[in-house]
Design an enzyme around this catalytic site. Structure first.
Site, PDB file in Angstrom:
ATOM      1  N   SER A  36      -2.927  -7.757   2.911  1.00  0.00           N
ATOM      2  CA  SER A  36      -3.234  -7.680   4.339  1.00  0.00           C
ATOM      3  C   SER A  36      -3.632  -9.053   4.873  1.00  0.00           C
ATOM      4  CB  SER A  36      -4.380  -6.681   4.577  1.00  0.00           C
ATOM      5  OG  SER A  36      -4.023  -5.398   4.096  1.00  0.00           O
ATOM      6  N   HIS A  71       0.849  -1.206   0.000  1.00  0.00           N
ATOM      7  CA  HIS A  71       0.000   0.000   0.000  1.00  0.00           C
ATOM      8  C   HIS A  71       0.882   1.252   0.000  1.00  0.00           C
ATOM      9  CE1 HIS A  71      -3.025  -2.740   2.213  1.00  0.00           C
ATOM     10  NE2 HIS A  71      -3.512  -2.527   1.022  1.00  0.00           N
ATOM     11  N   ARG A 107      -2.133  -6.184  -8.466  1.00  0.00           N
ATOM     12  CA  ARG A 107      -0.994  -7.088  -8.268  1.00  0.00           C
ATOM     13  C   ARG A 107      -0.929  -8.180  -9.339  1.00  0.00           C
ATOM     14  NH1 ARG A 107      -3.015  -7.917  -2.249  1.00  0.00           N
ATOM     15  NH2 ARG A 107      -4.817  -8.237  -3.612  1.00  0.00           N
ATOM     16  N   LYS A 160     -17.419  -6.700   7.034  1.00  0.00           N
ATOM     17  CA  LYS A 160     -16.379  -7.606   7.553  1.00  0.00           C
ATOM     18  C   LYS A 160     -16.000  -7.140   8.966  1.00  0.00           C
ATOM     19  CE  LYS A 160     -13.831  -7.299   3.443  1.00  0.00           C
ATOM     20  NZ  LYS A 160     -12.509  -7.284   2.785  1.00  0.00           N
TER      21      LYS A 160
HETATM   22  O1  PNS Z   1      -8.400  -2.756   0.453  1.00  0.00           O
HETATM   23  P1  PNS Z   1      -9.485  -3.361  -0.372  1.00  0.00           P
HETATM   24  O2  PNS Z   1     -10.273  -4.380   0.404  1.00  0.00           O
HETATM   25  O3  PNS Z   1      -9.040  -3.880  -1.687  1.00  0.00           O
HETATM   26  O4  PNS Z   1     -10.498  -2.142  -0.677  1.00  0.00           O
HETATM   27  C1  PNS Z   1     -11.651  -2.422  -1.383  1.00  0.00           C
HETATM   28  C2  PNS Z   1     -12.480  -1.153  -1.467  1.00  0.00           C
HETATM   29  C3  PNS Z   1     -12.627  -0.520  -0.092  1.00  0.00           C
HETATM   30  C4  PNS Z   1     -11.848  -0.176  -2.415  1.00  0.00           C
HETATM   31  C5  PNS Z   1     -13.843  -1.586  -2.013  1.00  0.00           C
HETATM   32  O5  PNS Z   1     -14.337  -2.622  -1.200  1.00  0.00           O
HETATM   33  C6  PNS Z   1     -14.796  -0.429  -1.944  1.00  0.00           C
HETATM   34  O6  PNS Z   1     -14.718   0.491  -2.724  1.00  0.00           O
HETATM   35  N1  PNS Z   1     -15.686  -0.518  -0.953  1.00  0.00           N
HETATM   36  C7  PNS Z   1     -16.625   0.540  -0.669  1.00  0.00           C
HETATM   37  C8  PNS Z   1     -17.988   0.131  -1.178  1.00  0.00           C
HETATM   38  C9  PNS Z   1     -18.028   0.313  -2.676  1.00  0.00           C
HETATM   39  O7  PNS Z   1     -17.712   1.373  -3.208  1.00  0.00           O
HETATM   40  N2  PNS Z   1     -18.418  -0.759  -3.342  1.00  0.00           N
HETATM   41  C10 PNS Z   1     -18.713  -0.733  -4.779  1.00  0.00           C
HETATM   42  C11 PNS Z   1     -17.437  -0.889  -5.553  1.00  0.00           C
HETATM   43  S1  PNS Z   1     -17.842  -0.838  -7.250  1.00  0.00           S
END
Ligand code: PNS
Length: 166
Positions: free
Chosen positions: A128, A17, A90, A41
């Site tokens: 993570s 990150h 990644r 979660k």
């Molecule tokens: O660190 P991560 O888990 O890869 O982050 C994922 C994240 C937070 C970017 C994604 O889960 C997200 O955007 N969540 C917020 C809800 C949302 O916008 N969902 C629709 C995505 S199209």
């Protein structure tokens, strides 16, 4: 003033990150790292802990700020007046998910675009969840997270182990 957001769970942040943050920061006037308050979660670290880790890790980057957010990433980008969402990729399966999210986000708000940063090969397998798994089995996570994250992580998994044995 160009603003970009870098949303994520960061549970916890990793050197992967941090690599994305350091590469993205010079490309924009302001980079806002968004820490998702993930109600679905059960994150291992609290929102405050996850924000604090990132603050400490980026304290030498004057145009980087860290904020918690709830709800859709695209709405968070809009609230920050950001024109871009930054995401790291990644491997191919990451790209699949990220492309789908980016296209959905564009449909929700076509004023915000997504920029993908290919992960540095050194961090391509760092996540993570892998870091938490290694720590849970007593492994050394020092090559994946900063010391202040590793120490807190060992403490968390130790406490979790103790509570499981009660
Ligand atoms: O660190 P991560 O888990 O890869 O982050 C994922 C994240 C937070 C970017 C994604 O889960 C997200 O955007 N969540 C917020 C809800 C949302 O916008 N969902 C629709 C995505 S199209």
């Amino acid at each position: 003033m160009a603003i970009a957001v870098y949303p994520g769970s960061f549970d916890p942040m990793t050197y992967g990150h941090l690599d994305i943050i350091r590469r993205a920061a010079p490309l924009t006037d302001q980079l806002v790292v968004g820490v998702l308050i993930n109600r679905k979660k059960q994150p291992l670290f609290t929102t405050e802990e996850r924000v604090e880790f990132l603050r400490k890790a980026t304290e030498d980057l004057p145009n980087v700020s860290i904020m918690a957010f709830d709800g859709l990433a695209i709405d968070f980008a809009d609230q920050c007046n950001a024109a871009y969402i930054i995401r790291g990729v990644r491997f191919i399966s990451d790209f699949d998910n990220e492309l789908s999210m980016a296209q959905t986000n564009s449909r929700l708000n076509d004023k915000v675009d997504t920029i993908f940063f290919p992960a540095d090969p050194e961090y391509a397998n760092v996540s993570s969840s892998v870091v938490k798994e290694i720590a849970a089995y007593g492994g050394n996570v020092s090559q994946f997270v900063p010391p202040f994250v590793g120490e807190k992580l060992q403490e968390k998994v130790r406490n979790k182990g103790e509570s499981r044995n009660e």
